[in-house]
Design a protein around this motif. Structure first.
Motif, PDB file in Angstrom:
ATOM      1  N   UNK A   1       1.187  -1.362  -0.230  1.00 13.76           N
ATOM      2  CA  UNK A   1      -0.017   0.465   0.107  1.00 13.76           C
ATOM      3  C   UNK A   1       0.588   1.331   0.208  1.00 13.76           C
ATOM      4  N   UNK A   2       0.651   2.290  -1.269  1.00 16.29           N
ATOM      5  CA  UNK A   2       1.860   3.149  -0.838  1.00 16.29           C
ATOM      6  C   UNK A   2       0.592   4.441  -0.996  1.00 16.29           C
ATOM      7  N   UNK A   3       0.638   5.766   0.495  1.00 18.63           N
ATOM      8  CA  UNK A   3      -0.357   6.667   0.587  1.00 18.63           C
ATOM      9  C   UNK A   3       0.407   8.001  -0.166  1.00 18.63           C
ATOM     10  N   UNK A   4      -0.313   8.545  -1.287  1.00 22.99           N
ATOM     11  CA  UNK A   4       0.651   9.674  -1.858  1.00 22.99           C
ATOM     12  C   UNK A   4       0.061  10.955  -1.025  1.00 22.99           C
ATOM     13  N   UNK A   5       0.932  11.930  -0.713  1.00 27.70           N
ATOM     14  CA  UNK A   5       0.430  13.240  -0.584  1.00 27.70           C
ATOM     15  C   UNK A   5       1.194  14.403  -1.814  1.00 27.70           C
ATOM     16  N   UNK A   6       0.539  14.573  -2.704  1.00 23.85           N
ATOM     17  CA  UNK A   6       1.222  16.080  -3.459  1.00 23.85           C
ATOM     18  C   UNK A   6       0.807  17.057  -2.241  1.00 23.85           C
ATOM     19  N   UNK A   7       2.023  17.873  -2.114  1.00 18.46           N
ATOM     20  CA  UNK A   7       2.327  19.282  -1.110  1.00 18.46           C
ATOM     21  C   UNK A   7       2.652  20.011  -1.599  1.00 18.46           C
ATOM     22  N   UNK A   8       1.950  20.961  -1.577  1.00 22.38           N
ATOM     23  CA  UNK A   8       2.860  22.654  -1.884  1.00 22.38           C
ATOM     24  C   UNK A   8       2.266  23.274  -0.211  1.00 22.38           C
TER      25      UNK A   8
ATOM     26  N   UNK B   1       4.223   8.199   1.142  1.00 20.63           N
ATOM     27  CA  UNK B   1       5.456   9.140  -0.031  1.00 20.63           C
ATOM     28  C   UNK B   1       4.576  11.301   0.139  1.00 20.63           C
ATOM     29  N   UNK B   2       5.931  12.191   0.400  1.00 23.22           N
ATOM     30  CA  UNK B   2       5.287  13.525   0.356  1.00 23.22           C
ATOM     31  C   UNK B   2       5.882  13.618  -1.331  1.00 23.22           C
ATOM     32  N   UNK B   3       5.150  13.959  -1.988  1.00 27.85           N
ATOM     33  CA  UNK B   3       6.078  15.187  -2.684  1.00 27.85           C
ATOM     34  C   UNK B   3       6.133  16.020  -2.847  1.00 27.85           C
ATOM     35  N   UNK B   4       6.832  16.882  -2.822  1.00 30.02           N
ATOM     36  CA  UNK B   4       7.016  18.051  -3.200  1.00 30.02           C
ATOM     37  C   UNK B   4       7.129  19.319  -4.050  1.00 30.02           C
ATOM     38  N   UNK B   5       6.320  20.521  -4.283  1.00 34.65           N
ATOM     39  CA  UNK B   5       6.152  20.991  -5.685  1.00 34.65           C
ATOM     40  C   UNK B   5       6.611  22.070  -5.761  1.00 34.65           C
ATOM     41  N   UNK B   6       7.747  22.705  -5.584  1.00 37.95           N
ATOM     42  CA  UNK B   6       8.236  23.723  -5.082  1.00 37.95           C
ATOM     43  C   UNK B   6       8.264  24.490  -3.345  1.00 37.95           C
TER      44      UNK B   6
ATOM     45  N   UNK C   1       0.982  14.379  -9.479  1.00 35.77           N
ATOM     46  CA  UNK C   1       0.229  12.922  -9.437  1.00 35.77           C
ATOM     47  C   UNK C   1       1.083  12.718 -10.510  1.00 35.77           C
ATOM     48  N   UNK C   2       1.018  12.873 -11.821  1.00 34.93           N
ATOM     49  CA  UNK C   2       1.825  11.903 -12.840  1.00 34.93           C
ATOM     50  C   UNK C   2       3.121  11.441 -12.361  1.00 34.93           C
ATOM     51  N   UNK C   3       4.090  12.672 -11.973  1.00 33.00           N
ATOM     52  CA  UNK C   3       5.229  11.803 -11.130  1.00 33.00           C
ATOM     53  C   UNK C   3       4.792  10.856 -10.843  1.00 33.00           C
ATOM     54  N   UNK C   4       4.134  10.452  -9.886  1.00 34.22           N
ATOM     55  CA  UNK C   4       3.949  10.105  -8.152  1.00 34.22           C
ATOM     56  C   UNK C   4       3.535   8.384  -8.778  1.00 34.22           C
TER      57      UNK C   4
ATOM     58  N   UNK D   1      -3.543   5.152  -2.509  1.00 35.34           N
ATOM     59  CA  UNK D   1      -4.277   5.619  -1.943  1.00 35.34           C
ATOM     60  C   UNK D   1      -3.821   7.229  -2.047  1.00 35.34           C
ATOM     61  N   UNK D   2      -4.791   7.628  -2.481  1.00 30.01           N
ATOM     62  CA  UNK D   2      -4.426   9.403  -3.483  1.00 30.01           C
ATOM     63  C   UNK D   2      -5.269  10.411  -2.132  1.00 30.01           C
ATOM     64  N   UNK D   3      -4.168  11.674  -1.368  1.00 29.92           N
ATOM     65  CA  UNK D   3      -4.574  12.499  -0.192  1.00 29.92           C
ATOM     66  C   UNK D   3      -3.921  13.586  -0.335  1.00 29.92           C
ATOM     67  N   UNK D   4      -5.053  15.371   0.125  1.00 28.76           N
ATOM     68  CA  UNK D   4      -4.119  16.430  -0.276  1.00 28.76           C
ATOM     69  C   UNK D   4      -3.080  16.280   1.182  1.00 28.76           C
ATOM     70  N   UNK D   5      -2.219  17.289   1.271  1.00 26.53           N
ATOM     71  CA  UNK D   5      -1.378  17.255   2.586  1.00 26.53           C
ATOM     72  C   UNK D   5      -1.720  18.365   3.454  1.00 26.53           C
ATOM     73  N   UNK D   6      -3.697  18.607   2.935  1.00 24.78           N
ATOM     74  CA  UNK D   6      -4.134  20.271   4.177  1.00 24.78           C
ATOM     75  C   UNK D   6      -4.798  19.499   4.969  1.00 24.78           C
TER      76      UNK D   6
END
Length: 314
Positions: free
Chosen positions: A8-15, A38-43, A71-74, A84-89
């Motif tokens: 299971x991977x939790x995907x959290x895009x963040x800015x 996983x937290x992917x930071x977007x600058x 998300x494409x990169x993830x 599991x895709x969720x926001x970081x807010x």
């Protein structure tokens, strides 16, 4: 024979989510102790990366700005059985993730979406509610699907959904494209109610109601053109045909009455518009056949990947 537990991977895009990311990572860690987070930071301009690392997340970067790019990169980088895709807010209920994953596996769904149920008046602003309903209704009509929350950022997805998804959106249009991809490939999907909280103090929304609303609307139009070209170009056909008839009707009336064509420019314009109308209709018919071939190729790629049935949850 022993079956290995599902990855299971939790995907959290963040800015710029310094104020909330620690809590989000901790909540998903408590709900899914064996998951890779996983937290992917977007600058980000704040301490999002440092805080996420201290919280125990796997932190990576995506320099191209926009949630869709992240998300494409993830989806490309991360290997798992359940995503599991969720926001970081910290607005989504991490405690609901095990239940959503269980439904995905037990019922063989490819997508289980968290339909947002606001827990407070400030959680879901009136303008966003109205915009979501309008865009959801338009998408439901164009793609003949029953959905209640098009723009939710909380989704549990199978591997075959993630790895068969060649999407192009760069920003918040990603949610629309996720839904349309599942619908067009006839994937089994379902929505379940989940709590939607207001942002904690110190956290600021990145969503611009009007700008992002128009971007999502533009994304819907592009998806209709790509996925249902006959509908798209038939609309253009009707527009040009109606204009042609409105301009040409007085010319035909005058000719029937007097035998003369006193409005030659109007006659030429009316003819040109009708020619364009039928060219649009012909384009729609041709592209509809091409789209059918693309759909079959994407469907075969999707079917080549095993579904979630039979996975053993940790």
């Amino acid at each position: 024979m022993m079956v290995a537990p599902a990855r299971i991977a939790v995907l959290i895009p963040c800015y710029n989510e310094e104020a909330t990311i620690e809590r989000v990572v901790a909540d998903f860690r408590a709900a899914l102790p064996t998951a890779a987070i996983y937290v992917y930071d977007n600058n980000s301009k704040d301490r999002t990366i440092e805080v996420a690392q201290q919280a125990g997340a796997i932190v990576r970067n995506e320099t191209r700005q926009g949630k869709g790019n992240v998300v494409r990169r993830m989806f490309a980088d991360i290997e798992a059985d359940i995503y599991i895709l969720a926001d970081g807010d910290d607005t989504y209920d991490a405690a609901a993730a095990p239940q959503l994953a269980q439904v995905l596996v037990a019922e063989g769904y490819d997508v289980v979406s968290g339909k947002r149920i606001a827990t407070g008046q400030a959680a879901y602003r009136a303008g966003h509610v109205l915009g979501n309903r309008m865009l959801t209704g338009l998408t439901a009509m164009m793609f003949r699907v029953k959905i209640a929350d098009l723009l939710t950022g909380y989704r549990v997805m199978s591997r075959r959904f993630v790895k068969s998804f060649p999407f192009t959106a760069e920003g918040f249009g990603i949610e629309t494209e996720l839904t349309v991809h599942a619908v067009r490939l006839l994937m089994p999907v379902v929505e379940l109610d989940t709590r939607y909280k207001e942002r904690p103090e110190g956290s600021v929304s990145k969503l611009n109601t009007w700008r992002d609303g128009f971007r999502i609307l533009f994304t819907i139009a592009l998806l209709v053109r790509e996925e249902r070209p006959l509908v798209f170009f038939s609309g253009i056909f009707l527009l040009f045909a109606i204009l042609s008839l409105l301009i040409g009707a007085p010319v035909v009336y005058e000719y029937a009455k007097t035998g003369l064509v006193p409005r030659l420019p109007s006659a030429v314009l009316s003819t040109a518009l009708m020619v364009l109308a039928f060219l649009s209709l012909a384009s729609g018919l041709i592209l509809d056949t091409v789209t059918r071939g693309r759909w079959e190729a994407k469907r075969m790629a999707y079917l080549a990947i095993p579904g979630p049935q039979g996975l053993q949850l940790p």
